[in-house]
Design a protein around this motif. Structure first.
Motif, PDB file in Angstrom:
ATOM      1  N   VAL A 182      44.218  38.453  28.259  1.00 49.98           N
ATOM      2  CA  VAL A 182      43.239  39.034  27.323  1.00 49.98           C
ATOM      3  C   VAL A 182      42.332  37.968  26.702  1.00 49.98           C
ATOM      4  N   GLY A 183      42.845  36.754  26.605  1.00 50.36           N
ATOM      5  CA  GLY A 183      42.104  35.713  25.899  1.00 50.36           C
ATOM      6  C   GLY A 183      42.785  35.414  24.572  1.00 50.36           C
ATOM      7  N   LYS A 184      42.160  34.529  23.804  1.00 47.39           N
ATOM      8  CA  LYS A 184      42.846  34.073  22.580  1.00 47.39           C
ATOM      9  C   LYS A 184      43.062  35.185  21.556  1.00 47.39           C
ATOM     10  N   VAL A 185      42.263  36.240  21.627  1.00 43.39           N
ATOM     11  CA  VAL A 185      42.487  37.361  20.679  1.00 43.39           C
ATOM     12  C   VAL A 185      43.832  38.036  20.940  1.00 43.39           C
ATOM     13  N   GLY A 237      46.404  37.490  18.254  1.00 44.33           N
ATOM     14  CA  GLY A 237      46.217  38.354  17.085  1.00 44.33           C
ATOM     15  C   GLY A 237      46.697  39.772  17.350  1.00 44.33           C
ATOM     16  N   LEU A 240      39.186  45.145  26.249  1.00 40.77           N
ATOM     17  CA  LEU A 240      38.823  43.766  26.558  1.00 40.77           C
ATOM     18  C   LEU A 240      38.896  43.388  28.031  1.00 40.77           C
ATOM     19  N   ILE A 241      39.826  44.020  28.766  1.00 39.57           N
ATOM     20  CA  ILE A 241      40.009  43.587  30.165  1.00 39.57           C
ATOM     21  C   ILE A 241      40.090  44.794  31.105  1.00 39.57           C
TER      22      ILE A 241
END
Lengths: 322, 249
Positions: free
Chosen positions: A256-259, A262, A297-298
């Protein structure tokens, strides 16, 4: 540890840890028993001497040679019987005279201890016993055999060796042990029978109370150990859960990435912290929530791959009992 | 029937192409809103509504002023929905909260449009001047919210720039830039009264005059920007949704 000749066996090799000391004491006392009971544990040996059902002497010696007598010996014996993993009880009948000698011996003073016989001038020693008009006992022993020679005012009173019921006059057994290569001797000075106190310890010491106190102490220690183990287990599980949480975050971040960090933080917090990872229902909810956020997101393909990876990670963690 | 044929005969090719582009963009965005997460619904519905607002060009009943005004209201609702959607996306990026459901969004839009229609019905028929005012308000809102959306898109991109979809937000940035040029140039013309509606109005009101003749270059440039930026906006919206659709597939 202190080893007495065996005497006339009444019981041998009884499992001491399965017995209750108050019951043993009551049985020997009411039977008017004369002789000694030895409790042998890995860490200590206890000898209780009875004369006509009266407990006249209690001695407990640990593997370092530290001795306890009387109340302290009885108290420690109670604890040993409850806490030791193994131990045996031997009960040997003796004549009253021999029992008095053993009693005197146990209350006597050690003059020489664990001296190797081959390094000692035994003749000079015997002459010294005679010249000093010593009351005492010479114990000759190896690791598994033992014989005793009692002296009264420097003169030999008699012998005590395995199978004896009374003080004997034959010295052959003592000589046999003395001729063994690893034979050692102890020399004890004893008080005369007239000076020995004839107190019945069973009247002075409440064995039942000692037993109950030891039991309570043992239970409290066992509870403490249980609590410590529980805390340790909890801590271990906490570490494993934290590791699993971090692994989940890493997988989500990978896709997903750095988010992703969170998202996982928020969803885990919403499910009551990382303990939710130990609950299959909450874990399913967590995965569904992560999927719902990831949809923004993806791609669907990536979500599928991520979910598969997360599922296998959680399944592996469950297999390891977290 | 003859009336319709005459109407369509009067339509300019450029206007038809623009409406077709917005039609395609609207279809793509509406389809996208059905198959994706809830947060996308507001955004996609908003872009779909732009098509409805732009369809006035090919509406044969446009001479009904209330209907014409309704197109402008739909346009205003469109940009508000889009902004609401991007705002929700931005909130998601910061808090990871997703709330609401698609049905609520659809129903809310329908209720807003119905209320707007009701408002027009219970009020007098707008004059050409009122109609122009409504269009000016619509354009002002578009310009303001396009700038705001550019900022939101930038912030969203920064928050999720290592995610698959992040490039889609760059595309949205291009979309809003085109929309800003499109609506901004229209608003510019309206503010200085160089727009066609005002010229039509003053043609009937002999006491009014216009200085449009003094600034032919500015007017021409603004009209050209408005036409091509509008076309590009529709094209970029359709392209962006197709691109995002592929990214999320």
């Amino acid at each position: 540890m202190f080893l007495l000749p065996k005497g006339n066996p009444l019981f041998e090799n009884l499992a001491a840890t399965k017995l209750k000391l108050p019951e043993v004491m009551t049985k020997l006392s009411t039977a008017g028993f004369t002789g000694y009971a030895s409790f042998v544990f890995q860490t200590a040996t206890a000898i209780l001497v009875f004369e006509s059902g009266q407990l006249v002497c209690a001695l407990l010696e640990d593997r370092n040679g530290v001795r306890q007598t009387g109340l302290a010996a009885m108290s420690d014996l109670c604890q040993l019987m409850q806490t030791s993993g193994s131990g045996i009880l031997n009960v040997y009948k003796l004549s009253k005279d021999l029992a008095i000698c053993i009693h005197a011996l146990l209350e006597g003073e050690i003059r020489y201890k664990a001296q190797e016989l081959k390094l000692i001038d035994i003749k000079t020693l015997l002459e010294k016993i005679k010249s000093d008009q010593m009351n005492g006992c010479l114990r000759i022993y190896t690791d598994d055999r033992s014989a005793m020679i009692f002296y009264k005012e420097g003169n030999p009173l008699g012998f005590f060796h395995d199978g004896s019921h009374d003080i004997e006059t034959s010295s052959s057994e003592s000589q046999k042990i003395a001729s063994l290569p690893d034979a050692k001797i102890d020399l004890f000075s004893t008080q005369s029978a007239e000076v020995l106190m004839g107190i019945n310890l069973l009247e002075v010491v409440n064995v039942q109370n000692l037993w109950d106190s030891a039991l309570a102490l043992q239970q409290s220690q066992a509870g403490k150990v249980d609590r410590e183990r529980e805390e340790r287990d909890k801590k271990d599980i906490g570490i494993k859960l934290a590791t699993l949480e971090e692994d989940i975050k890493n997988i989500v971040i990978e896709y997903v990435g750095k988010v992703g960090r969170g998202i996982v933080d928020k969803e885990i917090a919403g499910l009551g912290g990382n303990t939710c990872l130990a609950d299959s229902t909450k874990t399913s909810s967590l995965l569904a929530a992560i999927e719902r956020s990831a949809k923004l997101l993806i791609s669907t393909t990536k979500i599928k791959l991520m979910q598969e990876k997360l599922l296998s990670l959680i399944a592996a963690a469950v297999l390891e009992d977290l | 029937m003859d009336q319709f044929l005459t109407f369509f005969g009067q339509l300019q090719t450029f206007d038809i192409i623009q409406v077709i582009f917005w039609g395609l963009a609207g279809a793509v965005s509406f389809h996208f809103s059905i198959g994706n997460a809830r947060v996308w619904t507001s955004i996609a519905i908003g872009f779909f509504l732009i098509f409805l607002s732009q369809a006035y060009t090919i509406n044969p009943w446009l001479h009904y002023y209330k209907l014409s005004a309704y197109h402008s209201i739909i346009g205003t609702v469109a940009i508000m929905m889009i902004t609401h959607g991007f705002l929700e996306y931005y909130v998601f990026c910061r808090t990871f909260e997703i709330s609401g459901n698609k049905l609520t969004v659809y129903l809310t839009v329908l209720v807003i449009l119905a209320c707007s229609g009701g408002f027009l019905l219970i009020n007098p028929t707008p004059s050409p001047n009122t109609l122009r005012n409504i269009k000016m308000v619509e354009n002002a809102i578009w310009v303001f919210l396009s700038v705001m959306n550019l900022e939101l898109v930038r912030k969203i991109y920064l928050a999720i720039k290592d995610s698959t979809i992040s490039k889609g937000f760059i595309a949205f940035g291009i979309v809003f830039f085109c929309i800003l040029l499109w609506k901004g140039s229209e608003l510019y013309l309206q503010i200085y009264q160089w727009d066609r509606d005002w010229q039509d109005i003053i043609a009937m009101m002999t006491e009014e005059s216009s200085d449009i003749g003094q600034y032919p270059l500015r007017v021409e440039l603004s009209q050209t920007v408005s036409r091509y930026a509008g076309l590009l906006s529709g094209f970029s919206v359709g392209g962006t949704f197709i691109y995002i659709y592929r990214l999320l597939k």
